[in-house]
Scaffold this motif. Sequence first.
Motif, PDB file in Angstrom:
ATOM      1  N   THR A  42       0.927  14.644   3.808  1.00  0.00           N
ATOM      2  CA  THR A  42      -0.250  14.497   2.947  1.00  0.00           C
ATOM      3  C   THR A  42      -0.101  13.337   1.971  1.00  0.00           C
ATOM      4  N   VAL A  43       0.588  12.280   2.382  1.00  0.00           N
ATOM      5  CA  VAL A  43       0.741  11.112   1.512  1.00  0.00           C
ATOM      6  C   VAL A  43      -0.141   9.989   2.056  1.00  0.00           C
ATOM      7  N   PRO A  44      -1.296   9.734   1.455  1.00  0.00           N
ATOM      8  CA  PRO A  44      -2.145   8.640   1.916  1.00  0.00           C
ATOM      9  C   PRO A  44      -1.439   7.295   1.739  1.00  0.00           C
ATOM     10  N   GLN A  45      -1.779   6.353   2.584  1.00  0.00           N
ATOM     11  CA  GLN A  45      -1.184   5.021   2.486  1.00  0.00           C
ATOM     12  C   GLN A  45      -1.434   4.401   1.115  1.00  0.00           C
ATOM     13  N   SER A  46      -2.581   4.704   0.524  1.00  0.00           N
ATOM     14  CA  SER A  46      -2.886   4.144  -0.802  1.00  0.00           C
ATOM     15  C   SER A  46      -1.864   4.611  -1.839  1.00  0.00           C
ATOM     16  N   VAL A  47      -1.401   5.855  -1.729  1.00  0.00           N
ATOM     17  CA  VAL A  47      -0.385   6.370  -2.652  1.00  0.00           C
ATOM     18  C   VAL A  47       0.954   5.700  -2.385  1.00  0.00           C
ATOM     19  N   THR A  48       1.274   5.532  -1.107  1.00  0.00           N
ATOM     20  CA  THR A  48       2.514   4.837  -0.746  1.00  0.00           C
ATOM     21  C   THR A  48       2.523   3.425  -1.314  1.00  0.00           C
ATOM     22  N   GLU A  49       1.414   2.716  -1.156  1.00  0.00           N
ATOM     23  CA  GLU A  49       1.331   1.351  -1.674  1.00  0.00           C
ATOM     24  C   GLU A  49       1.440   1.323  -3.194  1.00  0.00           C
ATOM     25  N   GLN A  50       0.798   2.268  -3.858  1.00  0.00           N
ATOM     26  CA  GLN A  50       0.856   2.312  -5.326  1.00  0.00           C
ATOM     27  C   GLN A  50       2.294   2.538  -5.793  1.00  0.00           C
ATOM     28  N   ALA A  51       3.016   3.441  -5.118  1.00  0.00           N
ATOM     29  CA  ALA A  51       4.401   3.715  -5.489  1.00  0.00           C
ATOM     30  C   ALA A  51       5.285   2.496  -5.254  1.00  0.00           C
ATOM     31  N   LEU A  52       5.098   1.831  -4.112  1.00  0.00           N
ATOM     32  CA  LEU A  52       5.913   0.661  -3.798  1.00  0.00           C
ATOM     33  C   LEU A  52       5.606  -0.501  -4.741  1.00  0.00           C
ATOM     34  N   GLU A  53       4.331  -0.670  -5.091  1.00  0.00           N
ATOM     35  CA  GLU A  53       3.968  -1.759  -5.996  1.00  0.00           C
ATOM     36  C   GLU A  53       4.560  -1.529  -7.383  1.00  0.00           C
ATOM     37  N   ALA A  54       4.531  -0.285  -7.852  1.00  0.00           N
ATOM     38  CA  ALA A  54       5.115   0.017  -9.163  1.00  0.00           C
ATOM     39  C   ALA A  54       6.618  -0.247  -9.148  1.00  0.00           C
ATOM     40  N   TRP A  55       7.288   0.168  -8.089  1.00  0.00           N
ATOM     41  CA  TRP A  55       8.744  -0.038  -7.962  1.00  0.00           C
ATOM     42  C   TRP A  55       9.090  -1.525  -7.932  1.00  0.00           C
ATOM     43  N   ALA A  56       8.402  -2.268  -7.059  1.00  0.00           N
ATOM     44  CA  ALA A  56       8.680  -3.701  -6.946  1.00  0.00           C
ATOM     45  C   ALA A  56       8.359  -4.424  -8.254  1.00  0.00           C
ATOM     46  N   GLY A  57       7.261  -4.030  -8.892  1.00  0.00           N
ATOM     47  CA  GLY A  57       6.880  -4.658 -10.155  1.00  0.00           C
ATOM     48  C   GLY A  57       7.891  -4.395 -11.258  1.00  0.00           C
ATOM     49  N   GLU A  58       8.386  -3.166 -11.341  1.00  0.00           N
ATOM     50  CA  GLU A  58       9.389  -2.838 -12.352  1.00  0.00           C
ATOM     51  C   GLU A  58      10.678  -3.623 -12.139  1.00  0.00           C
ATOM     52  N   LEU A  59      10.977  -3.933 -10.881  1.00  0.00           N
ATOM     53  CA  LEU A  59      12.170  -4.713 -10.567  1.00  0.00           C
ATOM     54  C   LEU A  59      11.966  -6.209 -10.809  1.00  0.00           C
ATOM     55  N   GLY A  61       0.900 -10.664   1.805  1.00  0.00           N
ATOM     56  CA  GLY A  61       0.439  -9.315   2.113  1.00  0.00           C
ATOM     57  C   GLY A  61       1.087  -8.276   1.223  1.00  0.00           C
ATOM     58  N   ALA A  62       0.270  -7.535   0.460  1.00  0.00           N
ATOM     59  CA  ALA A  62       0.773  -6.487  -0.441  1.00  0.00           C
ATOM     60  C   ALA A  62       0.471  -5.111   0.125  1.00  0.00           C
ATOM     61  N   GLY A  63       0.719  -4.951   1.431  1.00  0.00           N
ATOM     62  CA  GLY A  63       0.683  -3.637   2.048  1.00  0.00           C
ATOM     63  C   GLY A  63       2.065  -3.010   1.978  1.00  0.00           C
ATOM     64  N   PRO A  64       2.283  -1.913   2.702  1.00  0.00           N
ATOM     65  CA  PRO A  64       3.600  -1.252   2.639  1.00  0.00           C
ATOM     66  C   PRO A  64       4.762  -2.158   3.006  1.00  0.00           C
ATOM     67  N   ALA A  65       4.614  -2.982   4.044  1.00  0.00           N
ATOM     68  CA  ALA A  65       5.720  -3.850   4.450  1.00  0.00           C
ATOM     69  C   ALA A  65       6.021  -4.901   3.385  1.00  0.00           C
ATOM     70  N   GLY A  66       4.986  -5.574   2.901  1.00  0.00           N
ATOM     71  CA  GLY A  66       5.190  -6.627   1.913  1.00  0.00           C
ATOM     72  C   GLY A  66       5.763  -6.110   0.614  1.00  0.00           C
ATOM     73  N   LEU A  67       5.286  -4.959   0.159  1.00  0.00           N
ATOM     74  CA  LEU A  67       5.766  -4.403  -1.103  1.00  0.00           C
ATOM     75  C   LEU A  67       7.181  -3.855  -0.956  1.00  0.00           C
ATOM     76  N   MET A  68       7.479  -3.234   0.192  1.00  0.00           N
ATOM     77  CA  MET A  68       8.837  -2.752   0.429  1.00  0.00           C
ATOM     78  C   MET A  68       9.809  -3.928   0.450  1.00  0.00           C
ATOM     79  N   LEU A  69       9.417  -5.002   1.109  1.00  0.00           N
ATOM     80  CA  LEU A  69      10.284  -6.183   1.167  1.00  0.00           C
ATOM     81  C   LEU A  69      10.490  -6.773  -0.221  1.00  0.00           C
ATOM     82  N   ALA A  70       9.436  -6.833  -1.007  1.00  0.00           N
ATOM     83  CA  ALA A  70       9.558  -7.365  -2.367  1.00  0.00           C
ATOM     84  C   ALA A  70      10.536  -6.538  -3.186  1.00  0.00           C
TER      85      ALA A  70
END
Length: 493
Positions: free
Chosen positions: A93-110, A9-18
């Motif tokens: 005013t932060v849509p979940q899609s923006v949250t997921e995009q930010a978390l995916e970029a962070w996890a990917g960079e790491l 799962g690459a939602g907020p929880a999965g990406l935050m955990l990654a």
Amino acid sequence: MDASVVVVGAGPAGLMLAGELRLAGIDVTVLERHPERTGESRGIGLTIGTMEVFDQRALLRRLGDYETSGMGHFGGIPLDMGVLGAFHEAAKTVPQSVTEQALEAWAGELGADIRRGHEFVSYAESDACVEVTVRGPEGEQTLRARYLVGCDGGRSAVRKAAGFDFPGTATTTEMLLADLRGVDLEPRMTGEHIDGGFVMVAKLAGGIHRIIVGEHGVAPRKRTEAPRFAEVADVWKRLTGIDISHAEPVWVSAFGNAARQVTQYRRGRVLLAGDSAHVHLPAGGQGMNTSVQDAHNLGWKLAAVLRGDAPEELLDTYHTERHEVGRGLLANTRAQSLLILGGEESAPLRDVLAELVRLPGVTRHLAAKVSGLDIRYDVGGGSSPLLGRRLPHLPVTRGERRTSSTELLRTGRGVLLDLGDNAVLRRRAQPWRDRVDIVTATPDPVPADSPLAGTGAVLLRPDGYVAWAAPGSHRDLRSSLTRWFGPALGARR
């Protein structure tokens, strides 16, 4: 092993955990069945608690421009969140899609390995690993990992495959949601009860209006796909008299007020986080925010076990701490369900609560609950009011440099923050220096009534929660260091 951890799962929880795992140097593979991000945003805001978490990981700058608000609500009853005196306000005013995009970029960079278009099929567990069967573009394959974590939502395939019990109450009322372009509706941010139902309007970025509507006395449908926009428009007109059928629907969905929670967050080498572990009415966006904080709690613990720093029993504290948080989440969202979705029979309850929130103590209690600031973990004995709570943002001076407790946590390590230049204390903590940063700093003056008043030092877990505080015995400090960070250097087997 193909990975130390497989996250489904690459939602907020999965990406935050990654991201948390990679920050700690643990290799992780994230499996997501959708080939691309859907762009859907069930959640549209971040609570104060999640703002603190994101600030601890320097993630706020990745969210772009957003608006904050000092107001919240409990079941549609407005709350002044300013009574909490928090460093942050909630982001509205932060849509979940923006949250997921930010978390995916962070996890990917790491360095997280995020595989879209890969669907979890099944798994088998042994004493040493889990073998996860995955269906992807090139067919089925098997991944071997030390742990499997299900972050795949309310219909979690991992939860079902692992046989987790998921008791609770079924949906009794359905709400319809639509994000629309081409309409101009008056905001009703905390919702409004009208004859026959409930309506809400929120303005999102890009000229989009989100509407939510529910009719009293209408049984929920068993849906296999999203409702048609025409159905939403019909209900909206029936309840408000306003015709929105000309609008352009961006996204249409339906949700209910089911409330369920797994009895265990961990079964052997399989763990659950986020909606995989708990579902409820999405009142105030608490679901996504609690999911992020589940992952924030689990990540550093799983990493410590995988590195061999701490015994596997540390993972048991993930269940004990977050299951209690989830239980409280279900209790408050079920109460809000009665206020939001109830008809005339709930009007007296709403009136009484509206009177009660005029009392500062009631407002503070409810505001802390919906913002995630009421959490207090059992971290052991001690008299400090800080114990078990997230340390409030504390500006300090380290040498000649201005910094803060928040900034000191950004490496994802533990922190012993010595606020009284205590050499004996620092020497006691030296055997854990490979896992805990030992920092001497001078705090800014704090009010006499602050829980920080008179505090000489704090031991912070990587998630920012206080595990020990001085005044307190050095024996208790050693015990806390061992409990949360494993045996001292030279004492490991």
